[in-house]
Design an enzyme around this catalytic site. Structure first.
Site, short mmCIF file in Angstrom:
data_model
loop_
_atom_site.label_atom_id
_atom_site.label_comp_id
_atom_site.label_asym_id
_atom_site.label_seq_id
_atom_site.Cartn_x
_atom_site.Cartn_y
_atom_site.Cartn_z
N VAL A 97 2.50 90.50 11.85
CA VAL A 97 2.85 91.25 10.65
C VAL A 97 4.12 90.68 10.03
CG1 VAL A 97 3.49 93.49 9.72
CG2 VAL A 97 1.69 93.34 11.46
N PRO A 114 12.71 89.86 20.50
CA PRO A 114 12.89 88.99 21.67
C PRO A 114 12.14 87.68 21.55
CG PRO A 114 12.39 91.25 22.34
CD PRO A 114 12.12 91.16 20.87
N PRO A 134 -15.65 66.93 -16.32
CA PRO A 134 -16.82 66.12 -16.68
C PRO A 134 -17.93 66.86 -17.41
CG PRO A 134 -16.91 66.72 -14.37
CD PRO A 134 -15.58 67.22 -14.87
N GLY A 150 -12.86 66.16 -22.91
CA GLY A 150 -13.69 65.94 -21.74
C GLY A 150 -12.96 65.05 -20.76
N GLY A 183 -23.96 64.15 -16.43
CA GLY A 183 -23.45 64.43 -15.09
C GLY A 183 -22.75 65.77 -14.98
N ASP A 196 -13.17 68.37 -28.24
CA ASP A 196 -14.00 67.17 -28.27
C ASP A 196 -15.46 67.51 -28.05
OD1 ASP A 196 -12.09 65.31 -28.81
OD2 ASP A 196 -11.93 64.52 -26.78
N LYS A 229 -16.58 63.28 -31.79
CA LYS A 229 -16.81 61.89 -32.20
C LYS A 229 -18.21 61.53 -31.71
CE LYS A 229 -12.06 60.12 -32.21
NZ LYS A 229 -11.30 61.32 -31.83
N MET A 249 -19.45 54.62 -21.67
CA MET A 249 -19.90 54.23 -23.02
C MET A 249 -20.68 52.92 -22.96
SD MET A 249 -16.46 55.29 -25.18
CE MET A 249 -15.27 54.89 -23.89
#
Length: 410
Positions: free
Chosen positions: A23, A43, A170, A246, A359, A193, A215, A330
């Site tokens: 405790v 003790p 991801p 991302g 993924g 993004d 994009k 990419m």
């Protein structure tokens, strides 16, 4: 009667703990975190307490409790395994008007220790009628909700300022960091993004302004210059801006450009690293990017321009000579030129390749091939971005793992 909850500021104040068992082992670190000057009387003590004592953070008097030990204490914890000792400690504290917490008898205790937790500047303390397990369960639920942004943390006197560059991971919304989710819950403006975890955007408060900074490959896009302008414009208006990306902001995320733009404009920036897809997506597909005896290095390459393009700074001959794992981002639209370049510069045409689309998402799928067949198989399977290309012998390790799992799982 219900207890009156109070936050004690114990910095520099003497707190007495009688007992050196499990405790006390739980109580002492919290007291030290509050800045208390802890005196421990027992003790013997547990190894964990002994470590705190050795560090000089706790004063240990190695003996049984004696009347008079409560003198000078602001708070007392009676934590021994002996009821008569705890009773004596509590009686002395009561006589001297010192609050005492008894570990063995909630009804006889003048005070209860709440189940407590902290998320940044927010402290949570829960009592549940003296039931510590129930209190801890409620505490955990509240702290968890504060950490992941489920509980609205936007209404407070002080809030983050400037811009936060948050790596969203991801794709799977569960893979954003705790810190990232906290800041997202406090945002006034979110600039997101295309590859940011979109499911998290549905959880935003209706008054949060959402700006789509997607994009799209070979499609519409918001220029980087315009994104920089939006971050600065909203931050200058006193609004807290989260730039949700991302993966990781600094792994092909152009986070450095945004940070420089904000710095030049005098806007404070907080960076929250994210789990990069370069490692997470192979892992989600069961492929380790390194493996003992197979590959002790991996290279992460952005193939936004093809090999041979004058704008490319990639050392393709060096990568072909390497035996390390190649992680290509990419790369789907240029996979034929990449495979031909690697083979021409020295990689075996039989080098294993795996292409993983979407993924970590429910739509994840993978195509296995070799350098000599990957272009044909990617075309036949209709693989489209976002996808990660893994080149190297570790692909075989992933396939071996899958075979073993298939044999073991009924």
């Amino acid at each position: 009667m219900a207890p009156y909850l109070l936050g004690l500021r114990l910095d520099g104040r003497r707190v007495l703990v009688v007992g050196g068992g499990r405790v006390a082992q739980r109580r002492v670190p919290a007291l030290l975190d509050a800045g208390a000057s802890v005196t421990l009387i027992s003790p013997s003590v547990t190894p964990a307490l002994d470590d705190l004592i050795a560090s000089g953070r706790v004063t240990w008097e190695r003996r049984p409790y004696q009347v008079g030990d409560c003198d000078g204490a602001w708070l007392v914890h009676a934590c021994t395994d002996h009821r008569d000792v705890n009773t004596a400690v509590a009686a002395e504290a009561e006589a001297k008007r010192i609050w005492c917490v008894r570990a063995d008898d909630k009804d006889a205790s003048a005070a209860w220790t709440p189940a407590s937790g902290r998320v940044e500047e927010v402290g949570v303390a829960v009592t549940a009628g003296g039931d510590p397990r129930r209190a801890a369960g409620i505490r955990d639920a509240i702290v968890g909700a504060l950490r992941d942004g489920t509980v609205d943390a936007r209404r407070h006197r002080t809030k983050p300022v400037g811009v936060a560059l948050v790596g969203g991971g991801p794709g799977d919304p569960g893979l954003i960091t705790v810190r990232g989710r906290q800041l997202l819950a406090q945002a006034d403006v979110v600039v997101a993004d295309r590859l940011a975890p979109r499911a998290l955007l549905d959880e935003l408060s209706p008054d949060v302004e959402l700006i789509d900074a997607a994009k799209v490959p070979y499609g519409r896009s918001l220029s980087q210059e315009k994104i920089n302008e939006l971050l600065i414009e909203h931050a200058r208006k006193g609004r807290f801006v989260v730039r949700l990306k991302g993966g990781d902001p600094f792994v092909f995320g152009r986070g450095g450009e945004e940070m420089i733009a904000c710095a030049r404009a005098g806007i404070p920036v907080t960076v929250v690293p994210g789990i990069t897809s370069a490692v997470a997506v192979p892992g989600a597909a069961g492929v380790p990017v390194t493996h003992r005896g197979v590959s002790q290095e991996f290279h992460v390459i952005s193939v936004h321009v093809a090999p041979g393009d004058p704008r490319s700074t990639v050392d393709w001959p060096g990568l072909a000579r390497s035996t390390g794992t190649l992680i290509l981002l990419m790369a789907v639209e240029r996979i034929k030129e990449i495979a031909e370049t690697l083979v021409r510069d020295g990689r075996s045409p039989e080098t294993p390749v795996m292409v993983v689309q979407d993924g970590t998402l429910p739509t994840q799928r993978a195509v296995a091939a070799t350098l000599s067949t990957v272009a044909e198989r990617v075309t036949a399977a209709g693989v489209r971005p976002p996808a990660i290309v893994i080149v190297g012998e570790v692909v075989k390790v992933g396939q071996e793992i899958e075979m073993v799992r298939a044999e073991r799982i009924p």
